[in-house]
Design a protein around this motif. Structure first.
Motif, PDB file in Angstrom:
ATOM      1  N   VAL A  18       4.576   5.095   3.753  1.00 42.65           N
ATOM      2  CA  VAL A  18       3.872   6.179   3.195  1.00 42.65           C
ATOM      3  C   VAL A  18       2.613   5.469   2.488  1.00 42.65           C
ATOM      4  CG1 VAL A  18       3.420   8.250   1.703  1.00 42.65           C
ATOM      5  CG2 VAL A  18       5.406   7.785   3.304  1.00 42.65           C
ATOM      6  N   ASN A  60       0.123   3.248   4.844  1.00 41.25           N
ATOM      7  CA  ASN A  60      -0.475   4.320   5.870  1.00 41.25           C
ATOM      8  C   ASN A  60      -1.369   5.364   5.414  1.00 41.25           C
ATOM      9  OD1 ASN A  60       0.508   2.930   8.331  1.00 41.25           O
ATOM     10  ND2 ASN A  60       2.353   3.677   7.961  1.00 41.25           N
ATOM     11  N   TRP A  61      -0.949   6.044   4.506  1.00 36.59           N
ATOM     12  CA  TRP A  61      -1.633   7.190   3.842  1.00 36.59           C
ATOM     13  C   TRP A  61      -1.937   7.308   2.436  1.00 36.59           C
ATOM     14  CZ3 TRP A  61       3.046   8.090   6.539  1.00 36.59           C
ATOM     15  CH2 TRP A  61       2.760   8.391   7.888  1.00 36.59           C
ATOM     16  N   GLY A  62      -1.446   6.366   1.646  1.00 35.89           N
ATOM     17  CA  GLY A  62      -1.548   6.170   0.119  1.00 35.89           C
ATOM     18  C   GLY A  62      -2.873   5.271  -0.274  1.00 35.89           C
ATOM     19  N   GLY A  63      -3.401   4.546   0.772  1.00 27.36           N
ATOM     20  CA  GLY A  63      -4.697   3.826   0.490  1.00 27.36           C
ATOM     21  C   GLY A  63      -4.309   2.613   0.116  1.00 27.36           C
ATOM     22  N   TRP A  64      -2.898   2.078  -0.143  1.00 27.40           N
ATOM     23  CA  TRP A  64      -2.488   0.667  -0.405  1.00 27.40           C
ATOM     24  C   TRP A  64      -3.130  -0.492   0.586  1.00 27.40           C
ATOM     25  CZ3 TRP A  64       3.336   1.082  -1.382  1.00 27.40           C
ATOM     26  CH2 TRP A  64       3.663   2.193  -2.405  1.00 27.40           C
ATOM     27  N   SER A  65      -3.354  -1.274   0.122  1.00 28.35           N
ATOM     28  CA  SER A  65      -3.811  -2.520   1.274  1.00 28.35           C
ATOM     29  C   SER A  65      -3.361  -4.020   0.407  1.00 28.35           C
ATOM     30  CB  SER A  65      -5.413  -2.573   1.307  1.00 28.35           C
ATOM     31  OG  SER A  65      -6.224  -2.811   0.244  1.00 28.35           O
TER      32      SER A  65
END
Length: 121
Positions: free
Chosen positions: A29, A32-37
């Motif tokens: 999550v 893909n959708w939380g903006g982690w990189s």
């Protein structure tokens, strides 16, 4: 109704399975959708943003240099004659896309400059 054997007893194995499953779901999550990189992706995004900011600042300077050149009217006519995919090269060869303090023209600035010049009437 009886529960499956995996759900019947409270063990450390069951706790660890739940923690592992929760960690995996959290990572899926988050990335893909939380903006982690990851660091390399963040560095690439920062590099791309800085390059586009430089082009955005230098392109209007290029347009100004083009418009104030000695033979601006004829150069503008020649630019319009050149195919759109070659206009960046035309601007680059003319020296208008060379940033102040540099000896080499920036091709991204030249392309942006040609686009801005193409939008002028």
């Amino acid at each position: 109704m009886s529960l499956p054997s995996m759900l019947q007893d409270q063990t450390i194995k069951r706790l660890l399975q739940g923690a592992a499953a929760g960690a995996v779901v959290t990572m899926i999550v988050g990335f893909n959708w939380g903006g982690w990189s990851i660091e390399s992706t963040a560095a690439k995004r920062a590099d791309d943003a800085s390059r586009s900011a430089v082009v955005a600042v230098l392109a209007p300077i290029c347009v100004d240099k083009f418009q104030h050149s000695a033979d601006a009217t004829n150069n503008f006519v020649e630019l319009k004659k050149v195919a759109s995919y070659m206009q960046g090269s035309f601007v680059e060869k003319g020296g208008w896309a060379t940033p102040p303090g540099s000896e080499k023209a920036n091709s991204a600035v030249a392309q942006a400059c040609a686009t801005l010049l193409g939008n002028l009437k």
